[in-house]
Design a protein around this motif. Structure first.
Motif, PDB file in Angstrom:
ATOM      1  N   CYS A  53       0.818  -1.224   0.000  1.00  0.00           N
ATOM      2  CA  CYS A  53       0.000   0.000   0.000  1.00  0.00           C
ATOM      3  C   CYS A  53       0.849   1.270   0.000  1.00  0.00           C
ATOM      4  CB  CYS A  53      -0.953   0.007   1.194  1.00  0.00           C
ATOM      5  SG  CYS A  53      -1.952  -1.503   1.353  1.00  0.00           S
ATOM      6  N   VAL A  54       1.924   1.276  -0.784  1.00  0.00           N
ATOM      7  CA  VAL A  54       2.872   2.393  -0.736  1.00  0.00           C
ATOM      8  C   VAL A  54       2.234   3.718  -1.125  1.00  0.00           C
ATOM      9  CG1 VAL A  54       4.902   0.945  -1.092  1.00  0.00           C
ATOM     10  CG2 VAL A  54       3.709   1.896  -3.083  1.00  0.00           C
ATOM     11  N   GLY A  55       1.212   3.687  -1.976  1.00  0.00           N
ATOM     12  CA  GLY A  55       0.588   4.927  -2.407  1.00  0.00           C
ATOM     13  C   GLY A  55      -0.510   5.434  -1.489  1.00  0.00           C
ATOM     14  N   TRP A  56      -0.882   4.644  -0.480  1.00  0.00           N
ATOM     15  CA  TRP A  56      -1.919   5.087   0.448  1.00  0.00           C
ATOM     16  C   TRP A  56      -1.386   6.212   1.336  1.00  0.00           C
ATOM     17  CZ3 TRP A  56      -4.951   0.503   3.049  1.00  0.00           C
ATOM     18  CH2 TRP A  56      -5.530  -0.298   2.051  1.00  0.00           C
ATOM     19  N   VAL A  58      -0.294   8.165   4.631  1.00  0.00           N
ATOM     20  CA  VAL A  58       0.390   7.644   5.823  1.00  0.00           C
ATOM     21  C   VAL A  58      -0.606   7.351   6.939  1.00  0.00           C
ATOM     22  CG1 VAL A  58       2.063   8.213   7.625  1.00  0.00           C
ATOM     23  CG2 VAL A  58       2.554   8.795   5.236  1.00  0.00           C
ATOM     24  N   GLU A  59      -1.622   8.202   7.077  1.00  0.00           N
ATOM     25  CA  GLU A  59      -2.575   8.015   8.170  1.00  0.00           C
ATOM     26  C   GLU A  59      -3.417   6.751   8.011  1.00  0.00           C
ATOM     27  OE1 GLU A  59      -4.460  11.237   5.450  1.00  0.00           O
ATOM     28  OE2 GLU A  59      -2.460  10.551   6.078  1.00  0.00           O
ATOM     29  N   HIS A  60      -3.375   6.159   6.821  1.00  0.00           N
ATOM     30  CA  HIS A  60      -4.120   4.912   6.604  1.00  0.00           C
ATOM     31  C   HIS A  60      -3.185   3.707   6.465  1.00  0.00           C
ATOM     32  CE1 HIS A  60      -7.790   7.136   6.446  1.00  0.00           C
ATOM     33  NE2 HIS A  60      -7.489   7.774   5.340  1.00  0.00           N
ATOM     34  N   GLY A  61      -1.933   3.871   6.840  1.00  0.00           N
ATOM     35  CA  GLY A  61      -1.004   2.746   6.858  1.00  0.00           C
ATOM     36  C   GLY A  61      -0.070   2.672   5.677  1.00  0.00           C
ATOM     37  N   GLY A  62      -0.184   3.602   4.734  1.00  0.00           N
ATOM     38  CA  GLY A  62       0.696   3.588   3.572  1.00  0.00           C
ATOM     39  C   GLY A  62       1.948   4.410   3.770  1.00  0.00           C
ATOM     40  N   ARG A  63       2.680   4.603   2.683  1.00  0.00           N
ATOM     41  CA  ARG A  63       3.887   5.417   2.723  1.00  0.00           C
ATOM     42  C   ARG A  63       3.655   6.835   2.198  1.00  0.00           C
ATOM     43  NH1 ARG A  63       9.483   3.193   2.398  1.00  0.00           N
ATOM     44  NH2 ARG A  63       9.427   1.129   3.358  1.00  0.00           N
ATOM     45  N   GLY A  64       2.453   7.082   1.674  1.00  0.00           N
ATOM     46  CA  GLY A  64       2.191   8.388   1.103  1.00  0.00           C
ATOM     47  C   GLY A  64       3.063   8.680  -0.099  1.00  0.00           C
ATOM     48  N   ALA A  65       3.415   7.646  -0.845  1.00  0.00           N
ATOM     49  CA  ALA A  65       4.326   7.809  -1.985  1.00  0.00           C
ATOM     50  C   ALA A  65       3.689   8.666  -3.071  1.00  0.00           C
ATOM     51  CB  ALA A  65       4.703   6.441  -2.556  1.00  0.00           C
ATOM     52  N   THR A  66       4.505   9.479  -3.724  1.00  0.00           N
ATOM     53  CA  THR A  66       4.041  10.264  -4.853  1.00  0.00           C
ATOM     54  C   THR A  66       3.755   9.332  -6.036  1.00  0.00           C
ATOM     55  OG1 THR A  66       6.256  10.573  -5.756  1.00  0.00           O
ATOM     56  CG2 THR A  66       5.497  12.181  -4.106  1.00  0.00           C
ATOM     57  N   VAL A  67       3.110   9.861  -7.077  1.00  0.00           N
ATOM     58  CA  VAL A  67       2.849   9.057  -8.264  1.00  0.00           C
ATOM     59  C   VAL A  67       4.160   8.545  -8.840  1.00  0.00           C
ATOM     60  CG1 VAL A  67       1.987   9.118 -10.635  1.00  0.00           C
ATOM     61  CG2 VAL A  67       0.685  10.215  -8.813  1.00  0.00           C
ATOM     62  N   GLU A  68       5.175   9.408  -8.883  1.00  0.00           N
ATOM     63  CA  GLU A  68       6.470   8.991  -9.432  1.00  0.00           C
ATOM     64  C   GLU A  68       7.092   7.877  -8.593  1.00  0.00           C
ATOM     65  OE1 GLU A  68       5.542  12.087  -8.834  1.00  0.00           O
ATOM     66  OE2 GLU A  68       5.335  12.863 -10.894  1.00  0.00           O
ATOM     67  N   GLN A  69       6.961   7.965  -7.281  1.00  0.00           N
ATOM     68  CA  GLN A  69       7.494   6.912  -6.416  1.00  0.00           C
ATOM     69  C   GLN A  69       6.720   5.615  -6.576  1.00  0.00           C
ATOM     70  OE1 GLN A  69       7.222   9.071  -2.697  1.00  0.00           O
ATOM     71  NE2 GLN A  69       9.437   9.325  -2.584  1.00  0.00           N
ATOM     72  N   GLY A  90      -7.427  -6.087  -2.690  1.00  0.00           N
ATOM     73  CA  GLY A  90      -7.670  -5.252  -1.521  1.00  0.00           C
ATOM     74  C   GLY A  90      -6.881  -3.959  -1.572  1.00  0.00           C
ATOM     75  N   GLU A  91      -5.609  -4.049  -1.963  1.00  0.00           N
ATOM     76  CA  GLU A  91      -4.742  -2.876  -1.958  1.00  0.00           C
ATOM     77  C   GLU A  91      -5.101  -1.864  -3.035  1.00  0.00           C
ATOM     78  OE1 GLU A  91      -0.033  -1.879  -2.827  1.00  0.00           O
ATOM     79  OE2 GLU A  91      -0.541  -3.650  -1.633  1.00  0.00           O
ATOM     80  N   ASN A  92      -5.376  -2.337  -4.250  1.00  0.00           N
ATOM     81  CA  ASN A  92      -5.558  -1.423  -5.373  1.00  0.00           C
ATOM     82  C   ASN A  92      -7.006  -1.074  -5.669  1.00  0.00           C
ATOM     83  OD1 ASN A  92      -2.749  -1.350  -5.918  1.00  0.00           O
ATOM     84  ND2 ASN A  92      -2.903  -3.298  -6.994  1.00  0.00           N
ATOM     85  N   LEU A  93      -7.959  -1.900  -5.209  1.00  0.00           N
ATOM     86  CA  LEU A  93      -9.363  -1.646  -5.525  1.00  0.00           C
ATOM     87  C   LEU A  93     -10.168  -1.267  -4.283  1.00  0.00           C
ATOM     88  CD1 LEU A  93      -8.271  -3.504  -7.930  1.00  0.00           C
ATOM     89  CD2 LEU A  93     -10.658  -4.130  -8.267  1.00  0.00           C
ATOM     90  N   LEU A  94     -10.274  -2.196  -3.343  1.00  0.00           N
ATOM     91  CA  LEU A  94     -11.152  -1.960  -2.200  1.00  0.00           C
ATOM     92  C   LEU A  94     -10.589  -0.879  -1.268  1.00  0.00           C
ATOM     93  CD1 LEU A  94     -11.927  -2.838   1.003  1.00  0.00           C
ATOM     94  CD2 LEU A  94     -13.711  -2.554  -0.735  1.00  0.00           C
ATOM     95  N   GLY A  95      -9.301  -0.956  -0.971  1.00  0.00           N
ATOM     96  CA  GLY A  95      -8.710   0.006  -0.043  1.00  0.00           C
ATOM     97  C   GLY A  95      -8.903   1.455  -0.467  1.00  0.00           C
ATOM     98  N   PRO A  96      -8.495   1.819  -1.694  1.00  0.00           N
ATOM     99  CA  PRO A  96      -8.715   3.204  -2.132  1.00  0.00           C
ATOM    100  C   PRO A  96     -10.191   3.613  -2.131  1.00  0.00           C
ATOM    101  CG  PRO A  96      -7.107   2.129  -3.542  1.00  0.00           C
ATOM    102  CD  PRO A  96      -7.677   1.059  -2.654  1.00  0.00           C
TER     103      PRO A  96
END
Length: 380
Positions: A53-56, A58-69, A90-96
């Motif tokens: 979940c790197v793109g999620w 941070v407050e939801h458990g991700g890394r807050g990665a930028t689109v480029e990251q 779960g990561e790419n569909l349901l989570g977002p």
């Protein structure tokens, strides 16, 4: 950006070793049966190191990665030959979707187990009479006190046998039709009211399944968005599905094309000017695909249909090209009773690429009507 790439590249090199060395290259479309327990263990290893979940946010458990990251992560993951992810639904569909439309209680309940790879998800959209025409959904959910009772059938449900939960589009308003009266429900899979039947494909494997709900229960609170607003939520989920993760998928496509070019060289098929031209066109198409995915980025609007149409058509044509490069040898199984080689599996499974996650015909309609503003086709 270079530091981020170096970090993930170094971590993958160090961790795709020892107990996880053998999972390299396993899984993916047409091969989801490969070493599933070991790939799940790898997914949880990723999670423990903070690489799910790197793109999620941070407050939801991700890394807050930028689109480029995010692009860098998916590309480096694919380049390392890491196994196909088992938690991607779960990561790419349901989570977002829950991040965008869910309640605080839903976020607290469902997001952490996705990040930790403790709960896996499947998608309950298509039905025998509602595949490309998703608005024809007939599976119903009836409110009974503090719970919903779900009855109906879903089909082509990827990873249903392994999933703990299903996000399902259900008709919650009796007598409603088309886009109205639908709700987006979260339904536990491991209960008496749910039966999963694998569908054996031409590849001999069973990624897809039928799912039968017979008064399956879920809590009344497990509706994402408002009751009756399921169509809008379901379309948003489809948009999330076509995000930057497809750039990692394209690394796999590039590998397949490179291997096919090498095969054509070995067999002499590349001397055929028509095949050589098709290989060159395939290379050009892959470059266009990447540029298009970067242009669309994380958009969940109707323009995301362009990416789905482009990659699905390209990959199906690659499978057809592979058969033509193989020639008559492509018609014969490698062994008894039905031992297919990688090119045969690619050809057979890529036929599904232009159907699942929205058929090509539907994508063209969406692009024409919602992106280009052309008049709607007459409804019969």
């Amino acid at each position: 950006m270079d530091d981020f790439r170096a970090e993930i590249r170094g971590w993958l090199a160090a961790n795709l070793a020892g107990e996880f060395a053998h999972v390299r290259g396993l899984g993916g479309p047409g091969r989801e049966h490969e070493s599933f327990p070991e790939r799940l263990a790898w997914e949880r290893h990723l999670a423990a190191a903070g690489w799910t979940c790197v793109g999620w946010p941070v407050e939801h458990g991700g890394r807050g990665a930028t689109v480029e990251q995010q692009v860098a992560f998916h590309e480096e993951y694919a380049l390392a030959g890491a196994p196909a992810r088992v938690g991607h639904i779960g990561e790419n569909l349901l989570g977002p979707t829950i991040i965008a439309f869910g309640t605080q209680e839903q976020r607290a309940r469902f997001l952490p187990p996705i990040v930790a790879a403790e709960e896996l998800w499947c998608q309950g959209y298509s039905e025998p009479g509602a595949g490309s025409d998703l608005a024809a959904v007939r599976t119903r959910a009836e409110r009974d006190g503090d719970r919903w009772l779900v009855t109906g059938q879903k089909v082509w449900t990827s990873l249903a046998r392994e999933a703990d939960w299903c996000f399902a589009l259900c008709r919650t308003e009796p007598g409603s039709s088309r886009h109205t009266g639908l709700s987006y429900l979260l339904v536990p899979m491991r209960q008496d009211g749910v039966e999963v039947r694998p569908i054996v494909q031409p590849t001999g494997t069973s990624e897809f399944n039928e799912v039968f709900f017979d008064r399956a229960e879920t809590a009344a609170a497990n509706v994402v968005g408002e009751v009756g607003d399921g169509w809008r939520i379901a379309l948003a989920t489809l948009g999330f599905e076509r995000g930057v993760a497809t750039l990692g998928q394209q690394v796999g496509f590039r590998r397949e094309l490179s291997a096919l070019i090498e095969l054509a060289r070995r067999t002499g098929a590349i001397d055929d000017p028509l095949l050589r031209d098709r290989l060159a066109r395939s290379w050009t198409g892959l470059a266009v695909m990447r540029l298009n995915a970067e242009r669309i980025g994380t958009s969940t609007g109707p323009e995301s249909s362009i990416s789905k149409l482009v990659w699905a058509t390209w990959h199906r044509e690659l499978g057809e090209l592979a058969m033509d490069v193989l020639g008559a040898a492509g018609l014969v199984a490698d062994g008894e009773p039905y031992d297919l080689n990688d090119w045969q599996r690619l050809f057979l499974f890529s036929r599904a690429d232009t159907i699942y996650a929205g058929s090509n015909e539907i994508q063209r309609d969406i692009i024409a009507e919602r992106v280009l503003g052309l008049p709607r086709e007459p409804r019969r």
